[in-house]
Design a protein around this motif. Structure first.
Motif, PDB file in Angstrom:
ATOM      1  N   ALA A 221      26.648 123.108  82.605  1.00  0.00           N
ATOM      2  CA  ALA A 221      25.789 123.036  81.422  1.00  0.00           C
ATOM      3  C   ALA A 221      26.625 123.183  80.147  1.00  0.00           C
ATOM      4  CB  ALA A 221      24.726 124.116  81.465  1.00  0.00           C
ATOM      5  N   VAL A 222      26.172 122.526  79.101  1.00  0.00           N
ATOM      6  CA  VAL A 222      26.806 122.600  77.781  1.00  0.00           C
ATOM      7  C   VAL A 222      26.123 123.715  76.986  1.00  0.00           C
ATOM      8  CG1 VAL A 222      27.175 121.368  75.600  1.00  0.00           C
ATOM      9  CG2 VAL A 222      27.393 120.166  77.794  1.00  0.00           C
ATOM     10  N   VAL A 223      26.915 124.487  76.235  1.00  0.00           N
ATOM     11  CA  VAL A 223      26.362 125.564  75.405  1.00  0.00           C
ATOM     12  C   VAL A 223      26.866 125.395  73.979  1.00  0.00           C
ATOM     13  CG1 VAL A 223      26.134 128.049  75.053  1.00  0.00           C
ATOM     14  CG2 VAL A 223      26.353 127.137  77.378  1.00  0.00           C
ATOM     15  N   VAL A 224      25.917 125.442  73.022  1.00  0.00           N
ATOM     16  CA  VAL A 224      26.244 125.413  71.598  1.00  0.00           C
ATOM     17  C   VAL A 224      25.619 126.641  70.958  1.00  0.00           C
ATOM     18  CG1 VAL A 224      26.040 124.136  69.428  1.00  0.00           C
ATOM     19  CG2 VAL A 224      26.263 122.890  71.599  1.00  0.00           C
ATOM     20  N   VAL A 225      26.431 127.424  70.271  1.00  0.00           N
ATOM     21  CA  VAL A 225      25.937 128.609  69.559  1.00  0.00           C
ATOM     22  C   VAL A 225      26.304 128.474  68.094  1.00  0.00           C
ATOM     23  CG1 VAL A 225      26.070 131.118  69.305  1.00  0.00           C
ATOM     24  CG2 VAL A 225      26.049 130.099  71.595  1.00  0.00           C
ATOM     25  N   ARG A 226      25.282 128.436  67.249  1.00  0.00           N
ATOM     26  CA  ARG A 226      25.481 128.265  65.807  1.00  0.00           C
ATOM     27  C   ARG A 226      25.734 129.605  65.128  1.00  0.00           C
ATOM     28  NH1 ARG A 226      20.726 125.612  66.942  1.00  0.00           N
ATOM     29  NH2 ARG A 226      19.544 127.181  65.783  1.00  0.00           N
ATOM     30  N   ASP A 227      26.507 129.539  64.047  1.00  0.00           N
ATOM     31  CA  ASP A 227      26.819 130.735  63.258  1.00  0.00           C
ATOM     32  C   ASP A 227      26.592 130.448  61.782  1.00  0.00           C
ATOM     33  OD1 ASP A 227      27.624 133.328  62.722  1.00  0.00           O
ATOM     34  OD2 ASP A 227      29.753 132.811  62.675  1.00  0.00           O
ATOM     35  N   VAL A 234      31.236 125.486  70.825  1.00  0.00           N
ATOM     36  CA  VAL A 234      30.738 124.542  71.820  1.00  0.00           C
ATOM     37  C   VAL A 234      31.491 124.769  73.123  1.00  0.00           C
ATOM     38  CG1 VAL A 234      30.396 122.122  72.390  1.00  0.00           C
ATOM     39  CG2 VAL A 234      30.312 122.853  70.001  1.00  0.00           C
ATOM     40  N   ARG A 235      30.746 124.961  74.207  1.00  0.00           N
ATOM     41  CA  ARG A 235      31.365 125.128  75.532  1.00  0.00           C
ATOM     42  C   ARG A 235      31.039 123.910  76.384  1.00  0.00           C
ATOM     43  NH1 ARG A 235      31.155 127.329  80.837  1.00  0.00           N
ATOM     44  NH2 ARG A 235      32.796 128.881  81.229  1.00  0.00           N
ATOM     45  N   VAL A 236      32.072 123.180  76.763  1.00  0.00           N
ATOM     46  CA  VAL A 236      31.937 121.977  77.587  1.00  0.00           C
ATOM     47  C   VAL A 236      32.977 122.043  78.693  1.00  0.00           C
ATOM     48  CG1 VAL A 236      31.909 119.458  77.620  1.00  0.00           C
ATOM     49  CG2 VAL A 236      31.251 120.667  75.542  1.00  0.00           C
ATOM     50  N   GLU A 237      32.548 121.859  79.945  1.00  0.00           N
ATOM     51  CA  GLU A 237      33.459 121.854  81.089  1.00  0.00           C
ATOM     52  C   GLU A 237      34.367 123.084  81.086  1.00  0.00           C
ATOM     53  OE1 GLU A 237      35.434 118.104  80.984  1.00  0.00           O
ATOM     54  OE2 GLU A 237      33.642 116.970  81.551  1.00  0.00           O
ATOM     55  N   PRO A 242      35.729 126.484  68.931  1.00  0.00           N
ATOM     56  CA  PRO A 242      35.082 126.765  67.644  1.00  0.00           C
ATOM     57  C   PRO A 242      35.082 125.503  66.781  1.00  0.00           C
ATOM     58  CG  PRO A 242      36.884 128.316  68.103  1.00  0.00           C
ATOM     59  CD  PRO A 242      37.015 127.181  69.065  1.00  0.00           C
ATOM     60  N   VAL A 243      33.971 125.235  66.117  1.00  0.00           N
ATOM     61  CA  VAL A 243      33.840 124.061  65.249  1.00  0.00           C
ATOM     62  C   VAL A 243      33.439 124.562  63.865  1.00  0.00           C
ATOM     63  CG1 VAL A 243      32.750 121.821  64.915  1.00  0.00           C
ATOM     64  CG2 VAL A 243      33.093 122.706  67.243  1.00  0.00           C
ATOM     65  N   GLY A 273      31.481 112.696  71.921  1.00  0.00           N
ATOM     66  CA  GLY A 273      31.629 113.906  72.703  1.00  0.00           C
ATOM     67  C   GLY A 273      30.940 115.074  72.028  1.00  0.00           C
ATOM     68  N   TRP A 274      30.728 116.154  72.768  1.00  0.00           N
ATOM     69  CA  TRP A 274      29.950 117.278  72.239  1.00  0.00           C
ATOM     70  C   TRP A 274      30.630 117.962  71.064  1.00  0.00           C
ATOM     71  CZ3 TRP A 274      25.024 118.218  73.191  1.00  0.00           C
ATOM     72  CH2 TRP A 274      24.436 117.664  74.336  1.00  0.00           C
ATOM     73  N   VAL A 275      31.936 118.080  71.081  1.00  0.00           N
ATOM     74  CA  VAL A 275      32.628 118.777  69.991  1.00  0.00           C
ATOM     75  C   VAL A 275      32.537 117.970  68.693  1.00  0.00           C
ATOM     76  CG1 VAL A 275      34.861 119.622  69.175  1.00  0.00           C
ATOM     77  CG2 VAL A 275      34.141 120.079  71.530  1.00  0.00           C
TER      78      VAL A 275
END
Length: 310
Positions: A221-227, A234-237, A242-243, A273-275
């Motif tokens: 699963a992909v995880v995105v946590v906003r700040d 963003v966590r992928v594979e 950090p973005v 891609g997710w990033v």
């Protein structure tokens, strides 16, 4: 063979936001004058409009009423090219969210419940979700009476549909069995840091929170946590990145997170891609907070110009 475009489908509540700009919140039992009062189409409208402006084929699978509020929702979605898949709810209008916006751009909500709560598994199925589509769920749909029809439909989705969970503030307060049932079907989590911390009990950076949330989700699963203005992680594979964000002087933060979610999903649907999608979603959110109203996301071209100027 022409590949079918991936769509962004939202199942949540399309509402009308009555936005009142106030100097401060009133004390309990008190009164305060609003400097400005404006009606906007809001709720899940914000996400699908952001997705459409970022180039995705966007669909609202949620319910829309018949009356002045429902008419406003349909008018905005038609103008933005967003499909409304379910038939209108007869003899009941769409509800209202009263939004109090302070000079700091902080906002406080009071929400009614009306036609947008009249979903069924059959009405959601009118969206015809197919492998590759991104189906967005809101934690606010997990209240009764929308909880059971939403779960019945989601758990019957075909393999290959991305289920994108935006948990909202209430998600971690639900019964543990319900939480686990939803997490088991979630392939993408996107939330703010506070919501991720509530779920996991972890205190740390967005990257730490990504890893903690991932431990609760299916493998891969992909995880995105906003700040907020600082951006997101963003966590992928199994790799967390950090973005960086683009801090702005905000005039209205209402809809910033939803704009991020809509742009993020649209960019992924379009092949990024997710990033990189998250970097563009950070830019979309940064532009949005400089505009009044919830569904005021930038277009993809405006994001291009914004990023080119950085």
């Amino acid at each position: 063979m022409t590949q079918t475009p991936r769509r962004v489908i939202h199942t949540g509540q399309a509402m009308v936001d009555l936005v009142l700009e106030v100097d401060h919140l009133p004390a309990r039992g008190g009164n305060v004058m609003a400097d400005r009062a404006t009606r906007y189409a809001g709720g899940s409208v914000t996400i699908v409009v952001a997705a459409a402006r970022s180039g995705a084929a966007a669909v609202l699978a949620g319910a829309v009423g018949t009356g002045p509020n429902g008419d406003l929702v349909r008018e905005v979605l038609e103008r933005e090219g967003v499909e409304v898949s379910a038939p209108p709810v007869e003899e009941l209008d769409t509800g209202v969210c009263v939004v109090l916006v302070e000079p700091s751009a902080e906002r406080t909500f009071v929400t009614t419940r009306a036609a947008e709560r009249r979903i069924t598994a059959g009405s959601l199925a009118t969206s015809a979700a197919a492998p590759g589509d991104l189906v967005c769920l809101s934690g606010y749909t997990l209240f009764e009476p929308t909880r059971d029809p939403l779960l019945a439909w989601v758990e019957g989705l075909p393999e290959g549909v991305e289920v994108v969970l935006d948990p909202g503030a209430p998600f971690a307060t639900f019964d543990a069995g319900l939480v686990e049932r939803v997490l088991a079907r979630t392939t993408v989590w996107t939330s703010n840091a506070a919501e991720a911390a509530e779920l996991t009990g972890v205190e740390g950076s967005p990257a730490d929170l990504c890893d903690a949330v991932a431990a609760r989700l299916p493998e891969g699963a992909v995880v995105v946590v906003r700040d907020g203005p600082q951006g997101c992680a963003v966590r992928v594979e199994a790799e967390t990145t950090p973005v960086a964000g683009f801090p702005q002087t905000p005039v209205d933060t209402n809809g910033a997170g939803d704009t991020h979610t809509g742009a993020l999903c649209a960019e992924v649907a379009g092949g990024r891609g997710w990033v990189e999608a998250a970097r563009r979603a950070n830019a979309a959110g940064a532009i949005k907070v400089t505009r009044r109203g919830p569904a005021t996301a930038p277009t993809s071209a405006e994001v291009d110009d914004f990023l080119a100027s950085r």
